[in-house]
Design a protein around this motif. Structure first.
Motif, mmCIF file in Angstrom:
data_model
loop_
_atom_site.group_PDB
_atom_site.id
_atom_site.type_symbol
_atom_site.label_atom_id
_atom_site.label_comp_id
_atom_site.label_asym_id
_atom_site.label_seq_id
_atom_site.Cartn_x
_atom_site.Cartn_y
_atom_site.Cartn_z
ATOM 1 N N PRO A 59 -31.790 -10.877 -90.040
ATOM 2 C CA PRO A 59 -30.423 -11.411 -89.989
ATOM 3 C C PRO A 59 -30.267 -12.463 -88.886
ATOM 4 N N ALA A 60 -29.542 -13.519 -89.221
ATOM 5 C CA ALA A 60 -29.369 -14.632 -88.291
ATOM 6 C C ALA A 60 -28.721 -14.185 -86.986
ATOM 7 N N ARG A 61 -27.807 -13.207 -87.084
ATOM 8 C CA ARG A 61 -27.120 -12.798 -85.848
ATOM 9 C C ARG A 61 -28.081 -12.117 -84.867
ATOM 10 N N VAL A 62 -29.201 -11.590 -85.395
ATOM 11 C CA VAL A 62 -30.231 -11.013 -84.521
ATOM 12 C C VAL A 62 -31.212 -12.104 -84.085
ATOM 13 N N ALA A 63 -31.679 -12.889 -85.036
ATOM 14 C CA ALA A 63 -32.764 -13.842 -84.767
ATOM 15 C C ALA A 63 -32.311 -15.016 -83.900
ATOM 16 N N ARG A 64 -31.131 -15.567 -84.219
ATOM 17 C CA ARG A 64 -30.750 -16.817 -83.548
ATOM 18 C C ARG A 64 -30.571 -16.705 -82.033
ATOM 19 N N PRO A 65 -29.936 -15.626 -81.551
ATOM 20 C CA PRO A 65 -29.842 -15.529 -80.077
ATOM 21 C C PRO A 65 -31.216 -15.454 -79.414
ATOM 22 N N VAL A 66 -32.151 -14.734 -80.053
ATOM 23 C CA VAL A 66 -33.501 -14.640 -79.477
ATOM 24 C C VAL A 66 -34.160 -16.019 -79.484
ATOM 25 N N THR A 67 -34.012 -16.723 -80.601
ATOM 26 C CA THR A 67 -34.585 -18.066 -80.700
ATOM 27 C C THR A 67 -34.042 -18.962 -79.590
ATOM 28 N N ALA A 68 -32.736 -18.939 -79.416
ATOM 29 C CA ALA A 68 -32.112 -19.831 -78.437
ATOM 30 C C ALA A 68 -32.465 -19.433 -77.010
ATOM 31 N N VAL A 69 -32.342 -18.135 -76.711
ATOM 32 C CA VAL A 69 -32.601 -17.693 -75.335
ATOM 33 C C VAL A 69 -34.072 -17.929 -74.978
ATOM 34 N N GLY A 70 -34.963 -17.629 -75.930
ATOM 35 C CA GLY A 70 -36.392 -17.855 -75.676
ATOM 36 C C GLY A 70 -36.693 -19.317 -75.427
ATOM 37 N N GLN A 71 -36.105 -20.160 -76.243
ATOM 38 C CA GLN A 71 -36.409 -21.594 -76.117
ATOM 39 C C GLN A 71 -35.840 -22.180 -74.824
ATOM 40 N N VAL A 72 -34.597 -21.835 -74.526
ATOM 41 C CA VAL A 72 -33.999 -22.362 -73.294
ATOM 42 C C VAL A 72 -34.684 -21.754 -72.077
ATOM 43 N N GLY A 73 -35.005 -20.451 -72.179
ATOM 44 C CA GLY A 73 -35.703 -19.794 -71.076
ATOM 45 C C GLY A 73 -37.046 -20.433 -70.789
ATOM 46 N N SER A 74 -37.821 -20.687 -71.836
ATOM 47 C CA SER A 74 -39.136 -21.303 -71.621
ATOM 48 C C SER A 74 -38.972 -22.697 -71.023
ATOM 49 N N ALA A 75 -37.921 -23.395 -71.425
ATOM 50 C CA ALA A 75 -37.700 -24.736 -70.877
ATOM 51 C C ALA A 75 -37.366 -24.683 -69.386
ATOM 52 N N LEU A 76 -36.718 -23.586 -68.972
ATOM 53 C CA LEU A 76 -36.407 -23.462 -67.543
ATOM 54 C C LEU A 76 -37.673 -23.148 -66.746
ATOM 55 N N VAL A 77 -38.642 -22.460 -67.367
ATOM 56 C CA VAL A 77 -39.922 -22.164 -66.705
ATOM 57 C C VAL A 77 -40.869 -23.370 -66.808
ATOM 58 N N GLY A 78 -40.638 -24.196 -67.826
ATOM 59 C CA GLY A 78 -41.512 -25.344 -68.089
ATOM 60 C C GLY A 78 -41.834 -26.202 -66.868
ATOM 61 N N PRO A 79 -40.821 -26.622 -66.108
ATOM 62 C CA PRO A 79 -41.129 -27.467 -64.942
ATOM 63 C C PRO A 79 -42.112 -26.807 -63.973
ATOM 64 N N ALA A 80 -42.028 -25.479 -63.832
ATOM 65 C CA ALA A 80 -42.990 -24.779 -62.967
ATOM 66 C C ALA A 80 -44.384 -24.836 -63.574
ATOM 67 N N LEU A 81 -44.441 -24.687 -64.905
ATOM 68 C CA LEU A 81 -45.737 -24.765 -65.595
ATOM 69 C C LEU A 81 -46.365 -26.150 -65.419
ATOM 70 N N ALA A 82 -45.508 -27.169 -65.420
ATOM 71 C CA ALA A 82 -46.018 -28.544 -65.331
ATOM 72 C C ALA A 82 -46.489 -28.895 -63.932
ATOM 73 N N THR A 83 -45.927 -28.262 -62.914
ATOM 74 C CA THR A 83 -46.242 -28.702 -61.548
ATOM 75 C C THR A 83 -47.153 -27.749 -60.780
ATOM 76 N N TYR A 84 -47.247 -26.473 -61.203
ATOM 77 C CA TYR A 84 -48.119 -25.575 -60.432
ATOM 78 C C TYR A 84 -49.564 -26.064 -60.476
ATOM 79 N N THR A 85 -49.937 -26.741 -61.569
ATOM 80 C CA THR A 85 -51.314 -27.210 -61.698
ATOM 81 C C THR A 85 -51.659 -28.229 -60.601
ATOM 82 N N ALA A 86 -50.632 -28.934 -60.099
ATOM 83 C CA ALA A 86 -50.876 -29.862 -58.995
ATOM 84 C C ALA A 86 -51.268 -29.083 -57.744
ATOM 85 N N VAL A 87 -50.595 -27.950 -57.523
ATOM 86 C CA VAL A 87 -50.942 -27.108 -56.374
ATOM 87 C C VAL A 87 -52.320 -26.491 -56.593
#
Lengths: 328, 284
Positions: A124-152
């Motif tokens: 059901p969309a009411r179950v799937a969509r919040p997970v899709t959105a939270v997962g995607q936005v959450g990963s995007a918030l972690v993304g900058p750390a993923l992109a820059t830790y490799t420099a360290v």
């Protein structure tokens, strides 16, 4: 006797061991940054309500992070022990910190992708969509750390061309990841064109251009900083010389050329949105991606080169102990 | 092979080694390698290989004086360097050459970058404050190899894990002297509690300077240096780089805060740029 101008060494032998890391690690620097940048495009599309681009970006993010995991495991001396990375959380080890950033990022992105597929197969969309959105936005918030830790990761070594670049490398990698994400956004929206009347359509292009500008600018700052670390040697007067011969020189030159022309092409193509300019923007995006990848390989190989010549190790250390003014 | 460490009457021969200081558990121990009395016999290399079961590292001819070992590696935990220097010193007048010989080893740094960057916890500090790899944990990521400012630790080919001197951790736990120190016929390699060794080294360097050996210098005895002092330090007769040692080694993790701060700033920069470019200018 005239004092020897070049720093002394033991039969010209390197002091440091060259990094054991092989090409998959250089490739990961790129694919990890690409995953991070693409996750931001996906999250922005999701927030904007463009589910088609968000879904495509999610798939691209998962592909990039999956390939990244493959590269990382491939390079281990004992691949079957890859999970030993998860034994500890160790703040003094950028690789440990990075492992956890990587794990959290890929879990969030994975949850989002699974939920999206789930919706298509009947969850059901009411179950799937919040997970899709939270997962995607959450990963995007972690993304900058993923992109820059490799420099360290690179900077926290005894490798002269990496350690001395420690203040600039994170900005180079941030720029590179931003450019890569924007470029991937352009490619994805070329495959599934956005409504040109929607302001969001130009977002990835702006992101690619600004990212490439940051990448090139930070790269230039890095080279200047390396050139300021003198070795006292006549042939290789500073650590920046690690970039002036062999493969680092070719790679760095090609990276710069690809990023600049790619970004310029994207910027020009973005002035009008037509099918033909869309293809031009896609070509520019491919160049931006190539530039980002070449940049990572240039940095990777310059670091290796700086370990194989003792001049880069001994020179700056000797000058630190005995500044030129105090030399007899 | 069998190590004979008991006399016919059952006495422990290893504890009779001349000059072997007694040490307690949980006391920092180390090596003081006095290269001024090294004769280049390589007994340390051999003893280390035998005791620790270190594989062969090739039958090479390097054309570097008597050094055909080359450098410390995953399969070489003691390495004797041979330097031949032209000299006008009357004692060497016949050959015109001065010999420098030095047995190199892992420094067991106070601030050990290899240990700090290890992501699995395979590298750990023992109760003797030495630095040891747990071979059942190491997954061969190679981070320590790039972190070591001395180029000591390395990945073993065909094995994939990293290896280096353990300061004979097994022997220490048995109250014994490390194999290299025990085999050294001239006491060039001295083993004992680090504090004692530092005192002994200070006296030795003073004696050498009194004898007019002005170039003699201690290397790694200062807890204020870039790695917090070595657990295995040296007395050298020339600059460290002559022996293939870095003159001013620094533990890379000393700058970790700078690096993480720069990365944090860049991460927020990335987030800001993405937000501004992707969400900033909504027109439609």
């Amino acid at each position: 006797m005239v004092p020897d101008a070049t720093p002394m060494s033991y039969y010209g032998q390197p002091i440091l061991k060259p990094p054991t890391w092989k090409w998959p690690i250089a490739a990961y620097l790129f694919t990890g940054g690409l995953a991070a940048g693409t996750s931001l495009v996906g999250a922005a599309a999701r927030l904007h309500g463009d589910r088609r681009l968000a879904g495509a970006a999610s798939a691209a993010t998962m592909s990039a992070i999956g390939v990244s995991a493959g590269f990382l495991i491939e390079d281990l001396g004992r691949r079957s022990r890859f999970h030993h990375m998860l034994r500890v959380v160790k703040i003094t080890s950028p690789m440990s910190v990075g492992t956890w950033i990587f794990s959290i990022f890929s879990s969030l992105a994975g949850a989002s992708a699974v939920a999206e597929i789930g919706e298509k197969v009947g969850v059901p969309a009411r179950v799937a969509r919040p997970v899709t959105a939270v997962g995607q936005v959450g990963s995007a918030l972690v993304g900058p750390a993923l992109a820059t830790y490799t420099a360290v990761l690179l900077a926290d070594t005894a490798v002269p061309a990496w350690h001395e670049a420690r203040r600039d490398l994170p900005w180079v990698f941030a720029g590179s990841a931003t450019a890569s994400g924007g470029a991937m956004g352009i490619l994805l929206s070329t495959l599934a064109p956005l409504d040109p009347s929607d302001g969001f359509a130009s977002g990835p292009r702006r992101m690619a251009v600004v990212g490439a500008a940051l990448e090139v600018g930070a790269d230039e700052a890095m080279h200047r900083r390396l050139r300021a670390v003198a070795t006292g040697d006549t042939d290789k007067p500073d650590i920046g010389a690690a970039y002036t011969s062999g493969s680092p020189r070719v790679l760095a030159g090609a990276a710069r050329a690809a990023s600049v022309t790619g970004a310029a092409t994207v910027a020009l193509a973005g002035r009008r949105d037509r099918p033909r300019t869309r293809l031009l923007a896609a070509a520019g995006a491919l160049l931006v991606l190539a530039g980002a990848a070449l940049e990572r390989f240039a940095i990777f190989h310059a670091g290796k080169a700086s370990t194989t010549d003792p001049v880069y190790t001994v020179g700056p250390q000797r000058l630190r102990l005995v500044p030129p003014a105090r030399r007899p | 092979m069998t190590i004979i460490d008991r006399g016919s009457d059952g006495t422990d021969l290893t504890l009779q080694g001349i000059g072997t200081p007694r040490y307690d558990r949980e006391q920092r121990v180390g090596f003081f390698t006095d290269t001024s009395i090294c004769i280049g016999c390589k007994a340390c290399e051999v003893a280390c290989k035998e005791w620790n079961d270190v594989p062969a590292d090739g039958l090479n001819f390097l054309a570097r004086s008597y050094d055909n070992t080359g450098h410390l590696s995953a399969d070489t935990w003691r390495h004797v360097a041979f330097v031949e220097q032209p000299t006008t010193d009357p004692e060497s007048a016949r050959s015109g050459v001065r010999w420098l010989m030095s047995s190199d080893v892992c420094k067991h740094c106070t601030s050990a970058a290899c240990l700090e960057v290890c992501p699995t916890g395979a590298l750990f500090r023992t109760e003797f404050e030495t630095v040891v790899v747990q071979q059942d944990i190491c997954n061969g990521c190679g981070y320590c190899v790039s972190a070591c400012p001395f180029g000591v630790i390395d990945q073993r080919k065909g094995d994939g894990r990293v290896w280096k001197c353990t300061l004979c951790y097994d022997r220490l736990r048995g109250g014994q002297t490390p194999a290299c120190a025990q085999a050294c016929p001239t006491q060039s390699i001295q083993f004992g509690p680090l504090e004692q060794l530092r005192e002994r080294a200070a006296a030795r360097i003073e004696a050498l300077h009194d004898q007019g050996v002005d170039d003699a210098q201690l290397y790694g005895d200062d807890p204020g240096d870039g790695v917090g002092g070595f657990g295995a330090f040296f007395l050298l007769l020339d600059k460290p780089e002559v022996y293939g040692l870095p003159p001013d080694p620094v533990s890379t993790t000393r700058d970790l805060r700078t690096m993480f701060n720069a990365a944090t700033a860049a991460a927020f920069g990335l987030l800001g740029i993405a937000a501004a470019t992707l969400l900033g200018q909504r027109r439609g």
